[in-house]
Design an enzyme around this catalytic site. Structure first.
Site, PDB file in Angstrom:
ATOM      1  N   LYS A 184       0.851  -1.187   0.000  1.00 59.88           N
ATOM      2  CA  LYS A 184       0.000   0.000   0.000  1.00 59.88           C
ATOM      3  C   LYS A 184       0.888   1.240   0.000  1.00 59.88           C
ATOM      4  O   LYS A 184       1.764   1.389   0.852  1.00 59.88           O
ATOM      5  CB  LYS A 184      -0.902   0.014   1.235  1.00 59.88           C
ATOM      6  CG  LYS A 184      -2.025   1.022   1.170  1.00 59.88           C
ATOM      7  CD  LYS A 184      -3.066   0.668   0.113  1.00 59.88           C
ATOM      8  CE  LYS A 184      -4.265  -0.045   0.704  1.00 59.88           C
ATOM      9  NZ  LYS A 184      -5.144  -0.604  -0.348  1.00 59.88           N
ATOM     10  N   THR A 230      -2.713  -5.500   0.536  1.00 59.42           N
ATOM     11  CA  THR A 230      -2.209  -4.144   0.758  1.00 59.42           C
ATOM     12  C   THR A 230      -3.068  -3.444   1.802  1.00 59.42           C
ATOM     13  O   THR A 230      -2.580  -2.599   2.547  1.00 59.42           O
ATOM     14  CB  THR A 230      -2.183  -3.337  -0.549  1.00 59.42           C
ATOM     15  OG1 THR A 230      -3.505  -3.124  -1.026  1.00 59.42           O
ATOM     16  CG2 THR A 230      -1.369  -4.041  -1.617  1.00 59.42           C
ATOM     17  N   HIS A 236      17.379  28.111 -13.093  1.00 56.26           N
ATOM     18  CA  HIS A 236      18.002  29.231 -13.783  1.00 56.26           C
ATOM     19  C   HIS A 236      17.307  30.558 -13.489  1.00 56.26           C
ATOM     20  O   HIS A 236      16.090  30.660 -13.563  1.00 56.26           O
ATOM     21  CB  HIS A 236      17.984  29.001 -15.300  1.00 56.26           C
ATOM     22  CG  HIS A 236      18.673  27.740 -15.713  1.00 56.26           C
ATOM     23  ND1 HIS A 236      20.013  27.512 -15.483  1.00 56.26           N
ATOM     24  CD2 HIS A 236      18.217  26.633 -16.344  1.00 56.26           C
ATOM     25  CE1 HIS A 236      20.338  26.316 -15.956  1.00 56.26           C
ATOM     26  NE2 HIS A 236      19.264  25.760 -16.478  1.00 56.26           N
TER      27      HIS A 236
END
Lengths: 302, 302, 302, 302
Positions: free
Chosen positions: B12, B57, B258
């Site tokens: 999970k 899960t 930048h």
């Protein structure tokens, strides 16, 4: 304790280049997002402040644009191969180049009347609508002698509204999940597949290969009666290997996009697998590789 | 050609757990996002549709919540170690667990008057504001005998408004970049560092280690007169290794955010390094590892 | 100076409901994201802490799910009308309801062989792939006597690779832009259109209306030879009003997704409108309304 | 039926400008995201293809950069006032300008040793770390005679771990919510407040005003014992009006970031308000305005 510089790489990421072909009134588009990563003899750059061996990332960006003109963009893979070969073969300190590309596709806008310039009966030659679905991916790596090409796709969301079960799993003291005999199975496919081609003279037909692999992934998803998302994953990968000789390895990442049945009983209603809550988080995440026997897998784990 | 199942894992992802400690009126918060990935004897799950070896899960999610109560969350690392050990030691088919955690931090709200319950002079004991800066990360892997712990942070954005140059690089036919003798250097730090601890009885003080590593990264960034982002990267990694004996390896991913000087000459103005355009894409991406001699690096390349 | 409570509203946002119709083996899906905002006699809730007039947001969420079963989801608009009427007509303190809906569409997966249950020649009855393109939107407002329905779409990205110029504009001391006689025109359309229907017995055919409006927007974009994005905007709005009698007003938000020609001259190459840099920010943003004479516009400015 | 052009506006969105002040070795930064929207005599632009009245969005971008140099950026509000006045007063066809600004703040990096240039004991004069928390916002509108200034913030996430109840609400057939007598109250604040200043000679001290309003919002959140998020909203807005004479109106949007108690009983554990699941969607959304009596509210509903 002394320490050393380990794996390192650099380059310009996410250069967005769009190439239009205007050879006829029926224009063609290639729309890419290109990321360059270079490595090699770069210790001095890190240690002494000398940039004598550093090809600026700005130059790698310029090269992407220049090559779009000089070589054109036949496919993401062919374009990446041009770039990777260029950086390694023309810069002595650069020993390895890895080019990652995302490709966005566009469909043509069609119109019913004659006020625009047509190609055939309906298409407008210069008008496009972005296909918002999956993104096509490619990764090309070159070390001066061998190419490694990994093609893929991501953000392809699919759903089966039946033919999915999940039961018979381990039950421990933290298990509350109820077994399911008819559930929704939905996932957002991330797939990558490695080609056996490594630089021999003739390149595969990358575009055709992509079209077929994508089709096999979708068909396998649709046709598999599923007892787990793992089983569906394996069916998808196997289907590709069984049908495409040019592919050696497939890796899939399949988040289980849970659709939970809403409990309507408090309102005196019965939910016959009709009304679902589409959950965001958490989600099951199923990942796996299927590869040909004897082949060493190259696709890294995310 | 026959094919086989390769590396696979499941679990999970992104279980969001918030743990409040109410032992006094000065509450404490731990706010985590936990992702579990398990692997082991799972061929049948993929191949036959049998889920007999599959811990759902959903159960791994429940375990996260239950452990938050049973064991508490002393640190992300200690919590991940509990979870990883549990999954491997208590489920025979599970041979390896990898726990990834993001941690979000909260600061206390302070107030000047006396209408709330205070702790000391100013803090409100139960009121918090989310620290929106960097996210703390941890990855704990356990295979039944050895632990591997990688701590990190991401989304830490820093800038030096001077003390950065870039010149003396390779010039080829695609180079147009002008050399810079005083530029802005800005980046969004993603850092991961591996601990030498691998499961011996006493765990390090994870919280204190984190605080110090983070401080060294920031100080090295601020104090380095830079001739390239690579050089700054190396200075940051080295600083950590030179000061923290518990760390064996540091990997940094530094996008060059930048800041381009705007050309103001068309408007009759001179730009004395004062007005910049902060660009989004493309960006240079500099990545590298610094590790102790003789240590095998474990932090994967992204 | 005294102060008063002004406009206020509340409700559950982003309830994700998926409705499956299983009346035959050819399933149908409706996939919505529903946000409810209620207002009315709510001063006490804000001022005294009494919640006697407050219908909990949790209940508005439950109502969305229950109505998906009880009334089904024929269209986003019809579903929103059911909800808005319910909240206002059944809760005395609630005087106004505004329902906002996003709709995600799914296409069917097709397969060439016979291993799945087919409908006609190729479609799999229960397998879908998410159409990742534009999102359909609807907003329904009801005050107990009148409905206002605004339909729309967003994230529809389109491009004309020619037939766009831009020149003859104001030049002041800050202007550096060069005039363009053949440029790319690309935008991501957000459109909203208001229906004249306000609650009379028979509702329009919302699905058919949507299909036609969307088609007119695309065709107008493709067929307009453009001297500015404003002109294209007006052509798109007018086309809808000229063709769809049920629509009184159209509002469009068109970000100019700039594609800048790359300067290839430093590399000895000529760029014949072939190679573009797709920029992120900044972008021109053009917004405007076209409405029938005598009609008071209702679509708010973003 | 004839149709007409209604409300329309255009301009360059999201110009990212960073202004560095280097008057001493202790540099200062202003980091803004500026969006311009102009309207006026623009019918021809939409209808005839003439751009004679159109100031290009590219020029509005250039103006942002030039003004950052010419006028500096004292505060987002003062900078927006310069821009709005310029566009309207210097372009006859432009009758109204709306400037929206997001401001990102930076903190100074401190270091303990002496290898960098210090200001006072610890700060490095040119090194900054981005404060990742809330974003400051400003909107300045000018029609040639009057200014309207709305300041705000967003993405400020706060939580009270106690002192919140919710009960006594309407119960209908779709209500399943249980009453809560001690819950977590968490929200991500979006706030906007309108200044009474409309262009008289002396501008308020925008920076100081912001600092105080923000503080009052946080203190009111922390100190309010809450019976609903609506009540907290009202307390926050009132606190600002009661303390800041320069503010006429406050509007708040408060998503209820639900923290659901996890049911630990299946695991034999008791959850004493300790373990929570932090949910994403759906969420309650509470919005409201508090304004001085007799003042016409100007902040639009989102």
């Amino acid at each position: 304790m002394a320490h050393v510089l380990g794996q390192n790489q650099y380059g310009k990421a996410e250069t967005r280049v769009v190439r239009i072909y205007r050879d006829s009134t029926r224009h063609e588009i290639k729309d890419l997002n290109v990321s360059v990563a270079l490595s090699g003899d770069l210790d001095d750059v890190h240690l002494t402040g000398s940039n004598a061996n550093c090809l600026p990332t700005d130059t790698t960006k310029n090269t992407v644009y220049a090559f779009a003109k000089e070589h054109g963009i036949e496919s993401a893979e062919a374009f990446g191969i041009h770039l990777a070969r260029h950086f390694v073969d023309n810069n002595e300190p650069i020993h390895r180049a890895r080019i990652r590309i995302e490709e966005y596709t566009w469909d043509r806008i069609r119109t019913p009347d004659s006020s625009a310039r047509f190609i055939g009966s309906e298409e407008v030659g210069h008008s496009f609508v972005r296909n918002g679905g999956e993104i096509r991916t490619a990764q090309i790596t070159y070390d001066g002698s061998r190419f490694e090409v990994i093609t893929g796709l991501k953000e392809l969301t699919v759903m089966n509204s039946t033919n999915s079960e999940f039961w018979g799993y381990i039950k421990d003291k933290y298990t509350t999940l109820k077994e399911a005999y008819d559930r929704i199975l939905a996932t957002q496919v991330t797939a990558r597949w490695a080609h056996s081609w490594s630089g021999e003279e003739t390149q595969p037909n990358w575009e055709r290969s992509y079209t077929h692999v994508r089709r096999h992934l979708l068909e396998a998803f649709a046709e598999t009666y599923s007892y787990s998302l793992q089983q569906t994953l394996h069916a998808m990968g196997s289907r590709v290997l069984n049908n495409r000789a040019e592919i050696d390895e497939v890796r899939l990442e399949l988040p289980n996009k849970h659709h939970f049945l809403v409990d309507l009983e408090p309102f005196g209603l019965k939910n016959n697998n009709e009304v679902y809550f589409a959950a965001d988080r958490p989600y099951g995440l199923i990942e796996g590789t299927v590869h040909r026997e004897g082949v060493v897998p190259v696709i890294p784990v995310a």
